[in-house]
Design a protein around this motif. Sequence first.
Motif, PDB file in Angstrom:
ATOM      1  N   ALA A   1       0.860  -1.085   0.444  1.00 55.89           N
ATOM      2  CA  ALA A   1      -0.129  -0.204  -0.155  1.00 55.89           C
ATOM      3  C   ALA A   1       1.223   1.557   0.094  1.00 55.89           C
ATOM      4  O   ALA A   1       0.150   2.134  -0.233  1.00 55.89           O
ATOM      5  CB  ALA A   1      -0.845  -0.375   1.412  1.00 55.89           C
ATOM      6  N   ALA A   2       1.899   0.942   0.492  1.00 57.66           N
ATOM      7  CA  ALA A   2       2.800   2.185   0.305  1.00 57.66           C
ATOM      8  C   ALA A   2       3.381   2.847  -1.268  1.00 57.66           C
ATOM      9  O   ALA A   2       3.308   2.038  -1.964  1.00 57.66           O
ATOM     10  CB  ALA A   2       4.161   1.940   0.909  1.00 57.66           C
ATOM     11  N   ASP A   3       3.698   4.538  -0.744  1.00 54.74           N
ATOM     12  CA  ASP A   3       3.804   4.746  -3.008  1.00 54.74           C
ATOM     13  C   ASP A   3       5.257   4.555  -2.665  1.00 54.74           C
ATOM     14  O   ASP A   3       5.552   4.744  -4.261  1.00 54.74           O
ATOM     15  CB  ASP A   3       3.405   6.026  -2.473  1.00 54.74           C
ATOM     16  CG  ASP A   3       1.999   6.438  -2.411  1.00 54.74           C
ATOM     17  OD1 ASP A   3       0.634   5.127  -2.676  1.00 54.74           O
ATOM     18  OD2 ASP A   3       1.349   7.509  -1.665  1.00 54.74           O
ATOM     19  N   ASN A   4       6.053   4.402  -2.420  1.00 51.37           N
ATOM     20  CA  ASN A   4       7.496   4.418  -1.906  1.00 51.37           C
ATOM     21  C   ASN A   4       7.798   3.716  -2.365  1.00 51.37           C
ATOM     22  O   ASN A   4       9.699   3.291  -2.158  1.00 51.37           O
ATOM     23  CB  ASN A   4       8.131   5.788  -1.815  1.00 51.37           C
ATOM     24  CG  ASN A   4       7.759   5.605  -0.559  1.00 51.37           C
ATOM     25  OD1 ASN A   4       6.848   4.772   0.558  1.00 51.37           O
ATOM     26  ND2 ASN A   4       8.483   6.577   0.533  1.00 51.37           N
TER      27      ASN A   4
ATOM     28  N   SER B   1       8.319  -0.939  -3.475  1.00 48.21           N
ATOM     29  CA  SER B   1       7.436  -1.808  -4.315  1.00 48.21           C
ATOM     30  C   SER B   1       8.568  -3.127  -4.003  1.00 48.21           C
ATOM     31  O   SER B   1       9.450  -3.057  -3.140  1.00 48.21           O
ATOM     32  CB  SER B   1       8.070  -1.471  -5.151  1.00 48.21           C
ATOM     33  OG  SER B   1       9.082  -0.791  -6.302  1.00 48.21           O
TER      34      SER B   1
END
Length: 300
Positions: free
Chosen positions: A263-266, A268
Motif C-alpha cells: 500500500a506504500a507509494d514509495n 515496491s
Amino acid sequence: MLEEFSAVFHTYWTQFLFVLPRLLVAAVLLAVVWLASSRLRSFLTARLAAHSADPLLTNFLTQVGRWLLVLGGLLLALQIIGFSGVVGGLLGGLGLSAFLVGFAFKDIAENFLAGVILAFNRPFNVNDSIQVKDHMGRVMELNLRTTRIKTYDGKDIYVPNSVLLKESVTNFTRDGFIRQDFLVGIDYEADVPTVIEAISGQLRQEAEVLQTLPHEPFIIVHELATSTVNLKVFFWTESEEYRRGVLELRSRVMNRVKTVLMAADNVSLPADIVEMQFPKNLPELRVRVIDQAPASTPAA
C-alpha cells in the motif's frame, strides 16, 4: 491295551484332581493380582502426582510398578501349583537368563533401559513440541518401549526410546519462548529506515509478539541481492502452543507486512531479475505476427 489306557487315564485323572484345588487357587490369585495391579496403578498415579509435577515420570513409574506386581503374582502362582523347582530354577539362573533374554530381545531391552533413562533425565515433557529425525509433533506419553508423538496433522507416531536417547532431539517449547524470522525483499530505491519503521509498526500491533528485553523484535539488512534489498525480520513469541502460537502468528505478521508495503507509494516488492544471454554465433531470430482476427461477415 484298553486296560493300560484306562490305567494311564485314571492315573492322570487322579493327578489332575489332586492338582485342581491348587489350579483354582492359582487362577484366583492371578485374577486378584491383575485387579490389584490396576488399583495399584491408580493409587501410584494419585500419590506420585501429588508429589511430582512430571506426568511422564509418574506414568512410567506406575507402569513399572504394575508389571512388577503381575510378575510377582505369576511366580507365586507357579509356586502354589507345585512348580517350585521351575521358580527356583528361574530365580537361580537369573544371571544366565538375563543374558540370554537380553541377547534374544536386544532391541526390547535397549528400548526399556532407554525409557528408564528418559523417565529420569530427558529433553522433553508432556505437550512439548519436539522434532526427532523427520518426525515433529507434541509428546503425549512415555511408555516402557516407545514414546508417543502426536503430529500436527493428527498422526500418532511411536518412536523407540533408544532413538530418542541416541538421536538429536529439538525441543521447540521447553524454554517457553521461540524466535521466528522471515525475509522481505524491497527495491533499491526504497528508503530502508522508513520501511523498517513501517514493519516495526506492524509488529507492535500484534499482541502475541513480545516487545520487552531480551525478546524485543528487530530488523536488519540481510542481503543485497540482484534485484532487491533483503530485510530480515526477527521476532519472539511464547511457544506453549507451537502450532497456533508460532506458525499462525508468523503467517499473520507476514501478511501484515505484505499489506502495508504494497500500500506504500514509495515501496515496491520487485520480482527477481532474470538476465538472458545469447551466443554471438546464434542465428538471427525473427518473429512473424499473423493476424488471426475473424473475417467480417458479408452484408446480406
